[in-house]
Write a protein that holds these residues in place. Structure first.
Motif, short mmCIF file in Angstrom:
data_model
loop_
_atom_site.label_atom_id
_atom_site.label_comp_id
_atom_site.label_asym_id
_atom_site.label_seq_id
_atom_site.Cartn_x
_atom_site.Cartn_y
_atom_site.Cartn_z
N GLN A 11 -62.27 18.00 8.72
CA GLN A 11 -60.90 18.83 8.20
C GLN A 11 -59.92 19.10 9.71
OE1 GLN A 11 -61.66 21.38 5.37
NE2 GLN A 11 -63.38 20.38 4.40
N VAL A 12 -60.75 19.59 10.71
CA VAL A 12 -60.46 20.07 11.60
C VAL A 12 -60.07 18.76 12.81
CG1 VAL A 12 -60.07 21.62 13.31
CG2 VAL A 12 -60.87 22.01 11.33
N GLN A 13 -58.74 18.19 13.39
CA GLN A 13 -58.61 17.56 14.58
C GLN A 13 -57.42 18.22 15.60
OE1 GLN A 13 -59.23 14.77 14.29
NE2 GLN A 13 -61.15 14.67 12.25
N SER A 14 -57.97 18.31 16.67
CA SER A 14 -57.11 18.94 17.82
C SER A 14 -57.12 17.79 19.10
CB SER A 14 -57.64 20.40 17.65
OG SER A 14 -56.46 20.38 19.53
N ARG A 15 -56.77 17.82 20.50
CA ARG A 15 -57.02 17.43 21.49
C ARG A 15 -57.30 18.56 22.33
NH1 ARG A 15 -55.34 11.92 22.15
NH2 ARG A 15 -54.33 11.44 20.20
N ASP A 16 -57.02 19.30 21.63
CA ASP A 16 -57.15 20.46 22.76
C ASP A 16 -58.60 21.27 22.43
OD1 ASP A 16 -57.64 23.48 24.30
OD2 ASP A 16 -56.00 24.08 23.36
N PRO A 17 -59.61 21.31 23.44
CA PRO A 17 -61.04 21.62 23.00
C PRO A 17 -61.04 22.95 23.01
CG PRO A 17 -60.71 21.32 25.37
CD PRO A 17 -59.41 20.79 25.04
N VAL A 18 -60.55 23.53 23.63
CA VAL A 18 -60.95 24.70 23.15
C VAL A 18 -59.75 25.72 21.89
CG1 VAL A 18 -59.54 27.57 23.80
CG2 VAL A 18 -60.05 26.34 25.53
N LEU A 19 -58.55 24.70 21.40
CA LEU A 19 -58.37 25.23 20.11
C LEU A 19 -59.11 24.94 19.06
CD1 LEU A 19 -56.37 26.19 18.67
CD2 LEU A 19 -55.04 24.18 18.38
N LEU A 20 -59.86 23.55 19.70
CA LEU A 20 -60.54 22.68 18.72
C LEU A 20 -62.02 23.49 17.53
CD1 LEU A 20 -61.29 20.22 16.77
CD2 LEU A 20 -62.30 19.23 18.78
N VAL A 21 -62.77 24.12 19.09
CA VAL A 21 -63.57 24.78 19.08
C VAL A 21 -63.73 26.54 18.35
CG1 VAL A 21 -65.24 24.05 20.47
CG2 VAL A 21 -63.94 25.73 21.01
N GLN A 22 -62.47 26.84 18.87
CA GLN A 22 -62.24 28.22 18.09
C GLN A 22 -61.86 27.85 16.43
OE1 GLN A 22 -59.05 29.70 20.67
NE2 GLN A 22 -60.39 30.79 21.75
N VAL A 23 -61.13 27.12 16.42
CA VAL A 23 -60.41 27.04 14.60
C VAL A 23 -61.98 26.65 14.02
CG1 VAL A 23 -59.04 25.71 12.91
CG2 VAL A 23 -58.30 26.49 15.15
N LEU A 24 -62.93 25.32 13.87
CA LEU A 24 -64.10 24.85 13.75
C LEU A 24 -64.76 26.97 13.64
CD1 LEU A 24 -65.08 21.73 15.01
CD2 LEU A 24 -64.20 22.37 12.98
N ALA A 25 -65.12 27.45 14.97
CA ALA A 25 -65.78 28.80 14.61
C ALA A 25 -65.90 29.57 13.47
CB ALA A 25 -66.12 29.32 15.79
N GLN A 26 -64.24 29.90 13.69
CA GLN A 26 -63.03 30.85 12.50
C GLN A 26 -63.40 29.81 11.36
OE1 GLN A 26 -58.72 31.62 13.63
NE2 GLN A 26 -58.99 32.18 11.59
N ARG A 27 -62.99 28.74 11.18
CA ARG A 27 -63.52 28.22 9.49
C ARG A 27 -64.62 28.70 9.18
NH1 ARG A 27 -58.79 28.11 9.52
NH2 ARG A 27 -57.06 26.70 9.98
N LYS A 28 -65.53 28.20 10.09
CA LYS A 28 -67.00 28.81 9.42
C LYS A 28 -67.63 30.59 9.12
CE LYS A 28 -69.04 25.00 12.19
NZ LYS A 28 -69.80 24.16 13.39
N ALA A 29 -66.94 31.01 10.29
CA ALA A 29 -67.02 32.49 9.55
C ALA A 29 -66.38 32.94 8.27
CB ALA A 29 -66.64 33.44 10.77
N GLU A 30 -65.34 31.97 8.36
CA GLU A 30 -64.66 32.62 7.26
C GLU A 30 -65.09 32.44 6.08
OE1 GLU A 30 -60.19 32.81 9.08
OE2 GLU A 30 -60.26 31.59 8.52
N ARG A 31 -65.70 31.38 5.86
CA ARG A 31 -65.85 30.39 5.10
C ARG A 31 -67.55 31.30 4.07
NH1 ARG A 31 -67.66 24.43 2.45
NH2 ARG A 31 -65.75 24.32 2.49
N VAL A 32 -68.48 31.53 5.00
CA VAL A 32 -69.26 32.87 5.05
C VAL A 32 -69.25 34.29 4.63
CG1 VAL A 32 -71.30 33.14 5.60
CG2 VAL A 32 -71.08 31.38 6.46
#
Length: 197
Positions: A37-58
């Motif tokens: 669901q998360v796409q980005s060419r910026d690896p910093v933004l990508l890992v931060q958004v993915l980590a945030q989505r995981k934490a926010e889901r739990v």
């Protein structure tokens, strides 16, 4: 003030072991977030958004807890790599990585549900890959280990012999930067030693 329950929003055994190694016994609650669901060419933004989505889901499942979400990728020559889909992809990836330098990026998100506060950080470690032969690459892919790892290698496993050196945080390459976690806990008003009682 007491230390809240620590929740790891990840099914990663390596991340759980890292936390246990510093005296934190986490409650594991995998987010099962669909990373596509998360796409980005910026690896910093990508890992931060993915980590945030995981934490926010739990985090809504816990009233008073520290919820940690993490996500790692490897960037080599401007290409972002997560876990390889199969052994063939792991072999092709290693043929590109050998003799090369990559950035292992891990997004870290810590949510304090009792204070309604969230910290979002990224740690980057440079990884210098050995100039390994096709035979070594194929043998490593056959172990199955690279299929479970961002970047197709495990620094805490057989993959360690295929890495010449790293520049930066060692535990970050395994999946969670312990020094960064200590700083994040301090920023939220907690000390890591509070978990040792």
């Amino acid at each position: 003030m007491g230390i809240p329950q620590f929740v790891l929003a990840s099914a990663s055994p390596a991340r759980k072991r890292l936390l246990q190694s510093i005296g934190i016994e986490p409650t594991v609650c995998a987010s099962n977030f669909d990373e596509s669901q998360v796409q980005s060419r910026d690896p910093v933004l990508l890992v931060q958004v993915l980590a945030q989505r995981k934490a926010e889901r739990v985090s809504p499942k816990f009233d008073s807890a520290l919820v940690m979400g993490c996500d790692s990728v490897l960037a080599v020559n401007g290409q972002i790599h997560g876990k390889p889909a199969n052994p063939q992809e792991a072999i092709l990836r290693w043929q590109e990585m050998r003799g090369n330098i990559g950035d292992l990026l891990t997004g870290h998100v810590l949510i304090d549900t009792s204070k309604n506060r969230m910290l979002v950080k990224c740690q980057i470690t440079k990884v210098y890959f050995a100039n390994v032969s096709d035979r070594e690459i194929e043998a490593y892919a056959a172990t199955g280990e690279p299929l479970n790892c961002a970047g197709a290698f495990a620094l805490e496993g057989k993959g360690s012999v295929l890495v010449e050196k790293i520049d930066g945080c060692h535990s970050n390459v395994i999946g969670l930067s312990l020094p960064l976690l200590r700083h994040m806990l301090a920023d939220l008003g907690y000390g890591v030693t509070g978990f040792w009682n």
